[in-house]
Design an enzyme around this catalytic site. Structure first.
Site, short mmCIF file in Angstrom:
data_model
loop_
_atom_site.label_atom_id
_atom_site.label_comp_id
_atom_site.label_asym_id
_atom_site.label_seq_id
_atom_site.Cartn_x
_atom_site.Cartn_y
_atom_site.Cartn_z
N ARG A 34 63.14 107.58 65.44
CA ARG A 34 62.85 106.34 64.77
C ARG A 34 62.76 106.51 63.38
O ARG A 34 62.13 107.54 62.89
CB ARG A 34 61.89 105.68 65.10
CG ARG A 34 61.88 104.92 66.63
CD ARG A 34 60.87 103.54 66.89
NE ARG A 34 61.35 103.16 68.25
CZ ARG A 34 62.28 102.06 68.22
NH1 ARG A 34 62.56 101.36 67.31
NH2 ARG A 34 62.55 101.58 69.60
N ASP A 35 63.46 105.75 62.37
CA ASP A 35 63.68 105.98 61.03
C ASP A 35 62.11 105.68 60.37
O ASP A 35 61.48 104.95 61.06
CB ASP A 35 64.64 104.92 60.24
CG ASP A 35 64.81 105.52 58.78
OD1 ASP A 35 66.02 105.84 58.72
OD2 ASP A 35 64.08 105.38 58.00
N ILE A 36 61.86 106.40 59.66
CA ILE A 36 60.39 106.18 58.96
C ILE A 36 60.17 105.15 58.01
O ILE A 36 59.21 104.67 57.96
CB ILE A 36 59.99 107.64 58.11
CG1 ILE A 36 58.50 107.88 58.00
CG2 ILE A 36 60.71 107.74 56.80
CD1 ILE A 36 58.25 109.12 57.51
N ASN A 97 76.18 107.61 56.43
CA ASN A 97 76.27 107.85 55.13
C ASN A 97 76.87 109.28 54.69
O ASN A 97 76.15 110.24 55.19
CB ASN A 97 75.00 107.50 54.03
CG ASN A 97 74.75 106.07 54.47
OD1 ASN A 97 75.42 105.14 54.18
ND2 ASN A 97 73.56 105.99 54.34
N GLU A 105 71.01 110.63 51.33
CA GLU A 105 69.79 111.22 51.01
C GLU A 105 69.47 112.31 51.78
O GLU A 105 68.84 113.25 51.22
CB GLU A 105 68.59 110.24 51.26
CG GLU A 105 68.54 109.08 50.30
CD GLU A 105 67.43 107.81 50.67
OE1 GLU A 105 66.50 108.23 51.25
OE2 GLU A 105 67.85 106.87 49.96
N VAL A 106 69.62 112.66 52.97
CA VAL A 106 69.43 113.65 53.80
C VAL A 106 70.70 114.44 54.23
O VAL A 106 71.68 113.99 54.90
CB VAL A 106 68.36 113.30 55.11
CG1 VAL A 106 68.10 114.64 55.95
CG2 VAL A 106 67.06 112.53 54.54
N HIS A 110 73.49 112.12 60.07
CA HIS A 110 72.83 111.21 61.06
C HIS A 110 73.57 110.15 61.19
O HIS A 110 74.43 109.58 59.91
CB HIS A 110 71.50 111.16 60.38
CG HIS A 110 71.33 110.71 59.01
ND1 HIS A 110 71.63 111.70 57.96
CD2 HIS A 110 71.16 109.70 58.35
CE1 HIS A 110 71.59 111.15 56.74
NE2 HIS A 110 71.20 109.72 56.96
N HIS A 112 72.79 106.01 61.65
CA HIS A 112 71.84 105.25 61.68
C HIS A 112 72.35 104.17 62.81
O HIS A 112 73.49 103.75 62.91
CB HIS A 112 71.66 104.27 60.39
CG HIS A 112 71.21 105.08 59.38
ND1 HIS A 112 69.95 105.03 58.72
CD2 HIS A 112 71.99 106.02 58.55
CE1 HIS A 112 69.99 105.74 57.70
NE2 HIS A 112 71.07 106.28 57.52
#
Ligand code: 5GP
Length: 127
Positions: A34-36, A97, A105-106, A110, A112
């Site tokens: 799960r995304d923080i 992304n 960002e990371v 990944h 989403h």
């Protein structure tokens, strides 16, 4: 172009067990958690375990086993959450992304998976 992978990125640390995560599913080559900072009631990140920066890097260098495992996990997460369109679920959105214009960002690939509310149009104006 040669891809340079930063082994200190936050998802690499999650994969090494240095940072906790809320795991939804794990397989030989992939992890879903799960995304923080969830953008919807369901917001899960699916990542390959291998050191891939973004999707085109993965598509170029990952083994077929990794690609199959990762791809199948994305579908399995949708089913696990019960959001697959049809009788059970109301649908979801996938997004990955990459790079500066993608506002990644990371720097570890990944996808989403976002679901659980009406998501609106695909893109909003740049910010
Ligand atoms: P990006 O902008 O790179 O596509 O998305 C990175 C995502 O990672 C963001 O949605 C952000 O909330 C999430 N994220 C950043 N740090 C962490 C973390 O430590 N744990 C989890 N579970 N998600 C994180």
């Amino acid at each position: 172009m040669a891809y340079s992978y930063d082994t200190e990125n936050i998802f690499a640390k999650i994969l090494r067990g240095e940072i906790p995560n809320n795991t939804v599913m794990e397989s030989e080559h992939a992890l879903a958690f799960r995304d923080i900072n969830p953008q919807a009631p369901d917001h899960v990140l699916v990542i390959p375990k291998g050191p891939y920066v973004c999707y085109d890097h993965f598509a170029l260098e990952a083994s077929e086993a990794e690609i199959v495992d990762f791809t199948r996990m994305i579908g399995a997460v949708a089913r696990e959450l019960g959001v697959q369109p049809g009788e059970r679920g109301a649908g979801y959105r996938l997004l990955s992304n990459a790079g500066e214009d993608g506002v990644q960002e990371v720097p570890h690939l990944h996808v989403h998976l976002v679901a659980g509310r009406r998501l609106g149009r695909m893109l909003s104006p740049a910010s």
